[in-house]
Structures are given as structure tokens and as C-alpha cells.
Design a protein around this motif. Structure first.
Motif, mmCIF file in Angstrom:
data_model
loop_
_atom_site.group_PDB
_atom_site.id
_atom_site.type_symbol
_atom_site.label_atom_id
_atom_site.label_comp_id
_atom_site.label_asym_id
_atom_site.label_seq_id
_atom_site.Cartn_x
_atom_site.Cartn_y
_atom_site.Cartn_z
ATOM 1 N N ALA A 18 -21.103 -38.548 32.556
ATOM 2 C CA ALA A 18 -22.023 -39.684 32.474
ATOM 3 C C ALA A 18 -22.756 -39.898 33.791
ATOM 4 C CB ALA A 18 -21.251 -40.947 32.094
ATOM 5 N N GLN A 27 -23.913 -35.846 23.485
ATOM 6 C CA GLN A 27 -22.466 -36.019 23.372
ATOM 7 C C GLN A 27 -21.977 -37.353 23.914
ATOM 8 O OE1 GLN A 27 -20.980 -32.049 24.940
ATOM 9 N NE2 GLN A 27 -19.633 -32.347 23.202
ATOM 10 N N ILE A 28 -22.758 -37.983 24.798
ATOM 11 C CA ILE A 28 -22.314 -39.243 25.395
ATOM 12 C C ILE A 28 -22.827 -40.443 24.603
ATOM 13 C CG2 ILE A 28 -22.439 -40.701 27.461
ATOM 14 C CD1 ILE A 28 -22.474 -38.174 29.127
ATOM 15 N N ALA A 30 -15.355 -37.432 31.212
ATOM 16 C CA ALA A 30 -16.489 -38.129 30.590
ATOM 17 C C ALA A 30 -17.260 -38.948 31.615
ATOM 18 C CB ALA A 30 -15.990 -39.018 29.461
ATOM 19 N N VAL A 69 -19.265 -45.440 22.494
ATOM 20 C CA VAL A 69 -19.822 -45.681 23.824
ATOM 21 C C VAL A 69 -21.270 -46.138 23.744
ATOM 22 C CG1 VAL A 69 -20.424 -44.567 26.009
ATOM 23 C CG2 VAL A 69 -18.281 -43.992 24.866
ATOM 24 N N SER A 70 -22.014 -45.588 22.807
ATOM 25 C CA SER A 70 -23.450 -45.845 22.723
ATOM 26 C C SER A 70 -23.765 -47.323 22.590
ATOM 27 C CB SER A 70 -24.047 -45.077 21.548
ATOM 28 O OG SER A 70 -23.363 -45.379 20.348
ATOM 29 N N ILE A 100 -17.021 -39.282 23.478
ATOM 30 C CA ILE A 100 -16.638 -38.799 24.804
ATOM 31 C C ILE A 100 -15.407 -37.907 24.773
ATOM 32 C CG2 ILE A 100 -17.666 -40.778 25.966
ATOM 33 C CD1 ILE A 100 -14.839 -41.905 26.328
ATOM 34 N N ILE A 106 -15.862 -34.103 25.237
ATOM 35 C CA ILE A 106 -16.348 -33.545 26.500
ATOM 36 C C ILE A 106 -15.177 -32.947 27.260
ATOM 37 C CG2 ILE A 106 -17.555 -34.034 28.656
ATOM 38 C CD1 ILE A 106 -18.831 -36.435 27.289
ATOM 39 N N ILE A 138 -19.049 -46.521 29.244
ATOM 40 C CA ILE A 138 -17.797 -45.805 28.975
ATOM 41 C C ILE A 138 -16.589 -46.679 29.296
ATOM 42 C CG2 ILE A 138 -16.337 -43.896 29.761
ATOM 43 C CD1 ILE A 138 -18.789 -42.176 29.969
ATOM 44 N N ALA A 144 -24.538 -45.999 31.960
ATOM 45 C CA ALA A 144 -23.706 -44.890 31.477
ATOM 46 C C ALA A 144 -22.229 -45.086 31.829
ATOM 47 C CB ALA A 144 -24.216 -43.570 32.052
ATOM 48 N N GLY A 173 -22.486 -40.380 19.748
ATOM 49 C CA GLY A 173 -21.737 -39.968 20.922
ATOM 50 C C GLY A 173 -20.239 -40.008 20.708
ATOM 51 N N GLY A 208 -27.611 -35.680 26.710
ATOM 52 C CA GLY A 208 -27.120 -37.014 26.398
ATOM 53 C C GLY A 208 -26.529 -37.169 25.019
#
Length: 293
Positions: free
Chosen positions: A26, A198-199, A22, A252-253, A132, A135, A242, A238, A130, A196
Motif C-alpha cells: 500500500a 489487489q488492494i 500488505a 479495505v476499499s 489484502i 498479497i 488497511i 492507503a 480488493g 491497485g
């Protein structure tokens, strides 16, 4: 809240493979967002980023329903949105209304598609804000490949695109294909927005695509310096987002957007202090000139 600053737990989680994957994702996303961001801000396309992200959400929701890769669905949806914005919103006076129409349609269709999905609710939530843990190496390879394509294409068109951004009328008169460059750039923005999802999720892609660049624009007028600062700010947001989200286990967002917003406020403060000091220097000079007269 007590886990928010549990650095021992954070250190343990940083050793996990999915967290390292992740972080790599990022870092790549921060680079792409940082490079594209200043042009997005200069071309006044912040709303377009949000619009393409909404159709990326629709594509991801459709992919989730069909059982295929969410990243592929998001990419397809974002590219379609970018093409629609580029083709239908050619005139600047029409762009906002076109984006608004596409955004509303994308969000409505995405909600409809998610309503048919009977799997884990966390998967639905992850598309919006999002997730992580989804991923993996396959997602990372796709993200890196798409990012390389975006950066290579941007490097090829950067000079004429910057010219067309700064002065489109003169660029058109010089024979620069302004409309084609706008369409290509819209597709690049769409691809980056999809990366972006997925994050930081479809709803908050703007926090990486726009906020770092907007912050950089407050402290420098140079496109090159703004790009470098935008990359640095996007990477901090970013990666920092995380790392801070690991111990509390929260989306995370929330952390990415908070870091981006703090950076923006700091840059605005710096710009205000600069403006104030320059006014202070100008006033004594003007007073001295008046006395000499």
C-alpha cells in the motif's frame, strides 16, 4: 461495529506477516498514485483511470480462470486498455466516448469470464473490491518492480509532459512529441491502475489515483506542492484504510475511499475559507478607494 475500534485486536493483526506485506504494498502504491495523480487531474484523465481499471479487472478475471497470477492478468489488461485509449482517443473531443466504449467492453467481458470460474466466490469479490490476504512476497516484488519502472520513466519525461499538459499547442509548436508523451503516460496510468486492483479493487482504484490529487489541487496551484500533498494524502488513505479494516475484517476499499473522500472535503473547505477571507480583505480595500474618489 463493536470491533471497529478494537485497538488491541488491530495491534495483534499488525504483527502478522501478510498484514505487513500488505502495508508495504500500500505504501508503494500510495507513492506511485500520489506522483501520477496531479498529472491525471491536470490532463482530465480521471475517467481514463476508471476505464483502464475495468480492463485490469477483465485481465485479472481471465488470469483467475486460467489459474495464473491475477496480478499479471490485471497488468496485461490495463496496459492494453491504456494503449487503446492512447491510440483511439488522441483527440480530447473523442477521449470520453472511447473510454466509455472500452469500459463497457471490459466490464462485460470480465463478468463473462468470472461466470465461468467455479472456484471460491471470495476470489471473484476480491478482484472488484480488493483483498489484502492475497498479497504475498511475489506480488510485492512485482508491484515494487513495476512501480520503479513507472517512476523512472515518469522522471525522464516529466518536464516535457508537464509542458505538454499545461499548454499542448505551444508544446507542439516547440517540437515536443505531445502524442507520444500522451501514449506513454497512458501506459503508466494503466500499470498503476493494475497495481491497485489487489488492494482497493478494480471498481475503486480512482480513490487512490484521483481523489488525493483532486484534494491537493483544491489547496495549491503549484504542481510540485500538489504532488507532495497528493503523495501524503494517498499514503494516509492507503495505509489508514488497511489499518482500520483489520479489526472489523471488512473490505479495505471501503475505508480507503472514505478516508480519501474526507480528505477531499477538508481540502474543499480550506479552499472555501481561503476564498472567503480573500473576498473579505478585498471589499474594505475597494470601499476605501471609492471613498477617496
Amino acid at each position: 461495529m463493536d470491533k471497529m475500534f478494537d485497538f488491541a485486536l488491530t495491534g495483534e493483526l499488525l504483527g502478522l506477516d501478510f498484514v505487513q506485506t500488505a502495508l508495504l504494498a500500500a505504501a508503494v502504491l500510495g507513492l506511485v498514485a500520489g506522483v501520477l495523480g496531479p498529472l491525471v487531474v491536470m490532463r482530465r484523465m480521471s475517467f481514463a483511470v476508471h476505464g483502464t481499471a475495468e480492463l485490469a479487472f477483465t485481465g485479472a478475471a481471465g488470469a483467475l480462470l486460467l489459474g495464473v497470477g491475477v496480478e499479471l492478468g490485471g497488468l496485461a489488461g490495463a496496459v492494453i486498455a491504456a494503449l487503446l485509449i492512447g491510440l483511439l482517443g488522441g483527440r480530447e473531443s473523442e477521449r470520453d466516448s472511447v473510454i466509455g466504449v472500452i469500459l463497457a467492453f471490459g466490464l462485460g467481458m470480465g463478468v463473462l469470464l468470472l461466470s465461468f470460474y467455479e472456484g471460491r466466490s471470495a476470489n471473484k469479490f476480491g478482484i472488484l473490491v480488493g483483498q489484502i490476504i492475497t498479497i504475498d512476497s511475489t506480488n510485492l516484488n512485482l508491484l515494487v518492480g513495476a512501480s520503479v519502472v513507472v517512476l523512472v520513466v515518469l522522471a525522464v519525461i516529466y518536464r516535457p509532459l508537464l509542458f505538454a499538459t499545461v499548454d499542448p499547442a505551444v508544446a507542439t509548436a516547440r517540437g515536443v512529441p505531445v502524442r507520444l508523451l500522451s501514449l506513454i503516460f497512458a501506459v503508466l496510468v494503466g500499470i498503476s491502475s493494475a497495481l491497485g486492483v489487489q488492494i482497493v479493487g478494480a471498481l475503486l482504484v480512482v480513490s487512490l489515483m484521483v481523489t488525493p490529487a483532486a484534494a491537493a489541487a483544491r489547496v495549491t496551484a503549484s504542481p510540485w506542492k500538489a504532488t507532495v500533498l497528493s503523495i501524503v494524502f494517498a499514503e494516509i488513505a492507503a495505509l489508514g484504510g488497511i489499518v482500520l479494516s483489520l479489526a472489523p475484517g471488512k473490505p479495505v476499499s471501503a475505508f480507503v475511499t472514505t478516508i480519501s473522500f474526507v480528505i477531499y472535503l477538508v481540502c474543499r473547505l480550506i479552499a472555501w475559507l481561503r476564498g472567503r477571507s480573500s473576498r473579505v480583505r478585498v471589499e474594505p480595500t475597494a470601499t476605501a478607494q471609492s471613498a477617496l474618489r
